[in-house]
Design a protein around this motif. Structure first.
Motif, PDB file in Angstrom:
ATOM      1  N   UNK A   4      47.340  -8.535 -20.625  1.00  0.00           N
ATOM      2  CA  UNK A   4      46.608  -7.426 -20.824  1.00  0.00           C
ATOM      3  C   UNK A   4      47.176  -6.470 -21.616  1.00  0.00           C
ATOM      4  N   UNK A   5      48.374  -6.868 -22.482  1.00  0.00           N
ATOM      5  CA  UNK A   5      48.804  -5.756 -23.377  1.00  0.00           C
ATOM      6  C   UNK A   5      48.419  -6.222 -24.548  1.00  0.00           C
ATOM      7  N   UNK A   6      47.839  -7.188 -24.860  1.00  0.00           N
ATOM      8  CA  UNK A   6      47.363  -7.593 -26.330  1.00  0.00           C
ATOM      9  C   UNK A   6      45.989  -8.316 -26.235  1.00  0.00           C
ATOM     10  N   UNK A   7      45.061  -7.367 -26.527  1.00  0.00           N
ATOM     11  CA  UNK A   7      44.601  -6.082 -26.826  1.00  0.00           C
ATOM     12  C   UNK A   7      44.882  -5.150 -25.522  1.00  0.00           C
ATOM     13  N   UNK A   8      45.240  -3.975 -25.645  1.00  0.00           N
ATOM     14  CA  UNK A   8      45.426  -3.183 -24.596  1.00  0.00           C
ATOM     15  C   UNK A   8      44.496  -2.605 -23.737  1.00  0.00           C
ATOM     16  N   UNK A   9      43.954  -3.492 -22.856  1.00  0.00           N
ATOM     17  CA  UNK A   9      42.625  -3.018 -22.043  1.00  0.00           C
ATOM     18  C   UNK A   9      42.892  -1.949 -21.247  1.00  0.00           C
ATOM     19  N   UNK A  10      44.217  -1.814 -20.679  1.00  0.00           N
ATOM     20  CA  UNK A  10      44.720  -0.736 -20.096  1.00  0.00           C
ATOM     21  C   UNK A  10      44.783   0.698 -20.610  1.00  0.00           C
ATOM     22  N   UNK A  71      42.234   1.595 -29.619  1.00  0.00           N
ATOM     23  CA  UNK A  71      42.303   0.403 -28.941  1.00  0.00           C
ATOM     24  C   UNK A  71      41.134  -0.290 -28.819  1.00  0.00           C
ATOM     25  N   UNK A  72      40.131   0.175 -28.953  1.00  0.00           N
ATOM     26  CA  UNK A  72      38.869  -0.554 -29.476  1.00  0.00           C
ATOM     27  C   UNK A  72      39.035  -1.479 -30.779  1.00  0.00           C
ATOM     28  N   UNK A  73      39.524  -0.485 -31.494  1.00  0.00           N
ATOM     29  CA  UNK A  73      39.844  -1.551 -32.866  1.00  0.00           C
ATOM     30  C   UNK A  73      40.898  -2.749 -32.646  1.00  0.00           C
ATOM     31  N   UNK A  74      41.806  -2.301 -31.988  1.00  0.00           N
ATOM     32  CA  UNK A  74      42.708  -3.443 -31.451  1.00  0.00           C
ATOM     33  C   UNK A  74      42.115  -4.601 -30.833  1.00  0.00           C
ATOM     34  N   UNK A  77      40.645  -7.309 -32.920  1.00  0.00           N
ATOM     35  CA  UNK A  77      41.798  -7.854 -33.823  1.00  0.00           C
ATOM     36  C   UNK A  77      42.576  -7.114 -34.995  1.00  0.00           C
ATOM     37  N   UNK A  78      42.462  -5.818 -34.901  1.00  0.00           N
ATOM     38  CA  UNK A  78      43.009  -5.040 -35.997  1.00  0.00           C
ATOM     39  C   UNK A  78      44.421  -4.776 -35.419  1.00  0.00           C
ATOM     40  N   UNK A  79      45.500  -4.644 -36.314  1.00  0.00           N
ATOM     41  CA  UNK A  79      46.843  -4.488 -35.797  1.00  0.00           C
ATOM     42  C   UNK A  79      46.917  -3.066 -35.282  1.00  0.00           C
ATOM     43  N   UNK A  80      47.702  -2.740 -34.440  1.00  0.00           N
ATOM     44  CA  UNK A  80      47.677  -1.309 -33.797  1.00  0.00           C
ATOM     45  C   UNK A  80      48.108  -0.183 -35.053  1.00  0.00           C
ATOM     46  N   UNK A  84      45.529   2.949 -35.323  1.00  0.00           N
ATOM     47  CA  UNK A  84      45.922   4.083 -35.087  1.00  0.00           C
ATOM     48  C   UNK A  84      45.697   5.151 -36.542  1.00  0.00           C
ATOM     49  N   UNK A  85      46.117   4.497 -37.687  1.00  0.00           N
ATOM     50  CA  UNK A  85      45.888   5.002 -39.034  1.00  0.00           C
ATOM     51  C   UNK A  85      44.282   5.369 -39.219  1.00  0.00           C
ATOM     52  N   UNK A  86      43.576   4.512 -38.840  1.00  0.00           N
ATOM     53  CA  UNK A  86      41.954   4.712 -38.764  1.00  0.00           C
ATOM     54  C   UNK A  86      41.606   5.705 -37.883  1.00  0.00           C
TER      55      UNK A  86
END
Length: 116
Positions: A4-10, A71-74, A77-80, A84-86
């Motif tokens: 659950x940490x990749x992608x971070x659903x929490x 986190x939605x972007x992650x 499959x976009x890198x963290x 966050x830059x976006x």
């Protein structure tokens, strides 16, 4: 077992929760101050609209939106780092524009209250 940490659903759920809770707090604070102002027409109440008690929940909304967007972007499959830059400039920029518009409305209320 599911990771659950990749992608971070929490974090996605926490960002949504934080944005909603802070939004409700902001709404209630704004509603109370505007009701108080409509009864008294006092500029002191309008000064409270510009103050910390309303600004802190607003910052919580912006932070929750930023976290939710990143986190939605992650999830897509976009890198963290890129997410966050976006998400950060979009969220902060939106927050600044909304806050400036709110302050314009407060200033307009103050001008109309003085002319009455």
């Amino acid at each position: 077992m599911t990771d659950f940490s990749n992608p971070p659903f929490v974090l996605l759920a926490f960002g949504l929760f934080a944005g909603i809770v802070c939004g409700l707090s902001f709404f209630q604070g704004l509603k109370q101050l505007l009701n108080k102002w409509s009864k008294t027409r006092s500029s002191k109440v309008l000064d409270q609209l510009r103050g910390i008690p309303l600004f802190l929940p607003f910052l919580g909304i912006v932070g929750g939106v930023c976290l939710f967007l990143a986190t939605s972007l992650q999830v897509l499959a976009i890198s963290p780092k890129i997410a966050y830059i976006i998400a950060t400039p979009l969220s902060v920029g939106m927050g600044i524009l909304v806050w400036l518009q709110l302050m314009r409305q407060v200033n307009q209320l103050e001008r109309k209250g003085k002319s009455s």
